[in-house]
Design a protein around this motif. Structure first.
Motif, PDB file in Angstrom:
ATOM      1  N   THR B  31       0.844  -1.201   0.000  1.00  0.00           N
ATOM      2  CA  THR B  31       0.000   0.000   0.000  1.00  0.00           C
ATOM      3  C   THR B  31       0.880   1.253   0.000  1.00  0.00           C
ATOM      4  OG1 THR B  31      -1.667  -1.222   1.255  1.00  0.00           O
ATOM      5  CG2 THR B  31      -1.914   1.155   1.200  1.00  0.00           C
ATOM      6  N   GLN B  32       1.940   1.241   0.796  1.00  0.00           N
ATOM      7  CA  GLN B  32       2.865   2.392   0.827  1.00  0.00           C
ATOM      8  C   GLN B  32       3.544   2.579  -0.529  1.00  0.00           C
ATOM      9  OE1 GLN B  32       3.031   4.772   3.008  1.00  0.00           O
ATOM     10  NE2 GLN B  32       1.443   3.586   4.014  1.00  0.00           N
ATOM     11  N   ALA B  33       4.025   1.479  -1.094  1.00  0.00           N
ATOM     12  CA  ALA B  33       4.719   1.554  -2.391  1.00  0.00           C
ATOM     13  C   ALA B  33       3.798   2.142  -3.452  1.00  0.00           C
ATOM     14  CB  ALA B  33       5.185   0.160  -2.808  1.00  0.00           C
ATOM     15  N   LEU B  34       2.517   1.790  -3.341  1.00  0.00           N
ATOM     16  CA  LEU B  34       1.504   2.239  -4.292  1.00  0.00           C
ATOM     17  C   LEU B  34       1.240   3.735  -4.127  1.00  0.00           C
ATOM     18  CD1 LEU B  34      -0.441   0.772  -6.268  1.00  0.00           C
ATOM     19  CD2 LEU B  34      -2.069   0.627  -4.388  1.00  0.00           C
ATOM     20  N   LEU B  35       1.031   4.161  -2.905  1.00  0.00           N
ATOM     21  CA  LEU B  35       0.643   5.553  -2.654  1.00  0.00           C
ATOM     22  C   LEU B  35       1.830   6.501  -2.838  1.00  0.00           C
ATOM     23  CD1 LEU B  35      -1.753   5.073   0.419  1.00  0.00           C
ATOM     24  CD2 LEU B  35      -2.391   5.452  -1.971  1.00  0.00           C
ATOM     25  N   ASP B  36       3.046   6.012  -2.549  1.00  0.00           N
ATOM     26  CA  ASP B  36       4.231   6.872  -2.661  1.00  0.00           C
ATOM     27  C   ASP B  36       5.017   6.645  -3.951  1.00  0.00           C
ATOM     28  OD1 ASP B  36       3.443   7.451  -0.112  1.00  0.00           O
ATOM     29  OD2 ASP B  36       5.045   6.319   0.889  1.00  0.00           O
ATOM     30  N   ALA B  37       4.520   5.775  -4.832  1.00  0.00           N
ATOM     31  CA  ALA B  37       5.280   5.410  -6.044  1.00  0.00           C
ATOM     32  C   ALA B  37       6.718   5.074  -5.672  1.00  0.00           C
ATOM     33  CB  ALA B  37       5.228   6.527  -7.089  1.00  0.00           C
ATOM     34  N   ASN B  38       6.858   4.152  -4.718  1.00  0.00           N
ATOM     35  CA  ASN B  38       8.174   3.772  -4.205  1.00  0.00           C
ATOM     36  C   ASN B  38       8.637   2.468  -4.881  1.00  0.00           C
ATOM     37  OD1 ASN B  38      10.327   2.763  -2.692  1.00  0.00           O
ATOM     38  ND2 ASN B  38       9.571   3.672  -0.775  1.00  0.00           N
ATOM     39  N   LEU B  39       9.488   2.616  -5.881  1.00  0.00           N
ATOM     40  CA  LEU B  39       9.922   1.471  -6.693  1.00  0.00           C
ATOM     41  C   LEU B  39      10.721   0.448  -5.886  1.00  0.00           C
ATOM     42  CD1 LEU B  39      10.133   0.189  -9.570  1.00  0.00           C
ATOM     43  CD2 LEU B  39      12.251   1.476  -9.866  1.00  0.00           C
ATOM     44  N   ALA B  40      11.657   0.931  -5.078  1.00  0.00           N
ATOM     45  CA  ALA B  40      12.519   0.013  -4.309  1.00  0.00           C
ATOM     46  C   ALA B  40      11.663  -0.852  -3.378  1.00  0.00           C
ATOM     47  CB  ALA B  40      13.553   0.801  -3.515  1.00  0.00           C
ATOM     48  N   LEU B  41      10.703  -0.217  -2.729  1.00  0.00           N
ATOM     49  CA  LEU B  41       9.823  -0.953  -1.808  1.00  0.00           C
ATOM     50  C   LEU B  41       8.984  -1.987  -2.579  1.00  0.00           C
ATOM     51  CD1 LEU B  41       8.983  -1.197   1.165  1.00  0.00           C
ATOM     52  CD2 LEU B  41       7.283   0.596   0.787  1.00  0.00           C
ATOM     53  N   ALA B  42       8.463  -1.574  -3.723  1.00  0.00           N
ATOM     54  CA  ALA B  42       7.655  -2.500  -4.541  1.00  0.00           C
ATOM     55  C   ALA B  42       8.476  -3.733  -4.906  1.00  0.00           C
ATOM     56  CB  ALA B  42       7.154  -1.797  -5.804  1.00  0.00           C
ATOM     57  N   GLU B  43       9.719  -3.512  -5.302  1.00  0.00           N
ATOM     58  CA  GLU B  43      10.556  -4.653  -5.723  1.00  0.00           C
ATOM     59  C   GLU B  43      10.929  -5.540  -4.533  1.00  0.00           C
ATOM     60  OE1 GLU B  43      13.559  -2.781  -8.186  1.00  0.00           O
ATOM     61  OE2 GLU B  43      12.286  -3.097  -9.964  1.00  0.00           O
ATOM     62  N   GLN B  44      11.095  -4.910  -3.398  1.00  0.00           N
ATOM     63  CA  GLN B  44      11.407  -5.672  -2.174  1.00  0.00           C
ATOM     64  C   GLN B  44      10.260  -6.634  -1.820  1.00  0.00           C
ATOM     65  OE1 GLN B  44      12.603  -3.086   1.200  1.00  0.00           O
ATOM     66  NE2 GLN B  44      11.276  -4.392   2.466  1.00  0.00           N
ATOM     67  N   ILE B  45       9.025  -6.169  -1.982  1.00  0.00           N
ATOM     68  CA  ILE B  45       7.848  -7.024  -1.696  1.00  0.00           C
ATOM     69  C   ILE B  45       7.833  -8.217  -2.652  1.00  0.00           C
ATOM     70  CG2 ILE B  45       5.317  -7.122  -1.732  1.00  0.00           C
ATOM     71  CD1 ILE B  45       5.681  -3.894  -1.265  1.00  0.00           C
ATOM     72  N   MET B  46       8.120  -7.920  -3.931  1.00  0.00           N
ATOM     73  CA  MET B  46       8.057  -8.979  -4.939  1.00  0.00           C
ATOM     74  C   MET B  46       9.109 -10.060  -4.653  1.00  0.00           C
ATOM     75  SD  MET B  46       7.154  -6.436  -8.120  1.00  0.00           S
ATOM     76  CE  MET B  46       6.968  -7.640  -9.405  1.00  0.00           C
ATOM     77  N   THR B  47      10.293  -9.648  -4.217  1.00  0.00           N
ATOM     78  CA  THR B  47      11.334 -10.617  -3.850  1.00  0.00           C
ATOM     79  C   THR B  47      10.941 -11.367  -2.569  1.00  0.00           C
ATOM     80  OG1 THR B  47      12.900  -8.983  -4.659  1.00  0.00           O
ATOM     81  CG2 THR B  47      13.830 -10.901  -3.527  1.00  0.00           C
TER      82      THR B  47
END
Lengths: 213, 213
Positions: B31-47
């Motif tokens: 949710t944070q990665a989505l609202l803040d457009a945080n690429l690093a966080l998004a990729e961390q979740i996927m890993t």
């Protein structure tokens, strides 16, 4: 005693096939209800889904009882635990057919699918049906080679979903946002239906080989 | 022998809680990665989702081994079979957090969620988090009353999803079809995440009461 046990195991296998056949008819009918804006058919699918739900509960209880009473090990235990999973996946496939039918009902007397996207949705319905028929054969014959063919066919479902996105987002899309959303969700439901078919095929391979694919 | 068995059963319970905590963090971060457009966080979740997937396989194998070796009946067998289900639901919740993160990554450096829908998405994230925390408590304490509170909270997720539809289909929606589709799929992912939380709560009630809720 062991004979009654194996009869029960066979009967459980037959019930899984019955579930697969029911969710095959459900998705085929749902596609028809969608493309033809057929309200009666849509409602029939929604009612029929209760039978699928009931079969899942019944199968799960039968597997549980058999494990408790017969204390199987190795392959027989793997068959029973896997059957609980198969029943869960098949029930979910029934739910997804129900979701498709619900969109058909929601837009009645209009067709939920605009002309531009009829072909792709119709192809998705055809792939779904072909997948679930293969799945029934895989479960029936424990056919590992056929299980692999299912994975390949699932790729074609993914390709159809990408095609649907391209269509809905193209400047030529003339049917507005509501139809775009309906079609997107429908694409998601067909894709998930296919995913669960793959899951059933993989579980069945696991029963046969003892290896996770 | 029975002591090692009960230690193993306790340890399996702890691993379920660990999974619940991991998928809680995953959805909160998504949710944070989505609202803040945080690429690093998004990729961390996927890993990080790989860890959840691995835990599911491990849990399933441990339950299978324990059933095969100890041949439990009644409640113990119900716990082990139910744990296989819980692990499946929790893995799926991890997948859904992964899907949310993927949309965040796809739209980066833009935010996938237009300003108009930030509030609703943010509330869906908060409800998801509250639900999964309650689920961890339900599993930990086998708290049937709390399991019922989860059902009520799931209703508020459904209400948020309806709100999202109204927003996206209103004439005031100013963000185009692509954003409408992203937001619709996001709503679906949060809703499914909540559904699986409910399924975990129901299974846990079933362990305690022996009755299907």
């Amino acid at each position: 005693m062991r004979d009654i046990y194996h009869d029960e195991l066979d009967d459980i296998g037959k019930q899984v096939i019955e579930m697969a056949k029911l969710v095959a008819v459900a998705m085929d009918d749902a596609t028809q209800a969608l493309l033809d804006a057929n309200l009666a058919l849509a409602e029939q699918i929604m009612t029929g889904d209760r039978r699928v739900d009931a079969l899942r509960v019944e199968l799960e209880d039968r597997c549980f009882q058999l494990i408790a009473q017969q204390q199987p090990v190795a392959t027989d235990l793997r068959v029973l635990i896997s059957t609980i999973h198969l029943a869960g996946d098949l029930e979910r496939m029934g739910d997804l057919a129900h979701h498709v039918a619900k969109i058909a009902r929601l837009r009645y007397p209009e067709a939920a699918v605009p002309d531009q996207s009829r072909d792709v949705i119709s192809q998705m319905g055809a792939v779904a049906l072909s997948l679930v028929h293969k799945v029934a054969d895989v479960v029936d014959g424990r056919d590992v080679a056929l299980a692999q063919a299912i994975e390949a066919e699932d790729d074609s479902m993914d390709a159809l979903r990408r095609k649907l996105f391209t269509l809905v987002l193209s400047p030529n899309w003339a049917s507005g946002t509501e139809a775009a959303i309906d079609v997107t969700l429908l694409g998601r439901y067909y894709e998930r239906y296919a995913d669960h078919a793959v899951a059933v095929a993989r579980r069945t391979s696991f029963i046969v080989t003892g290896q996770r694919p």
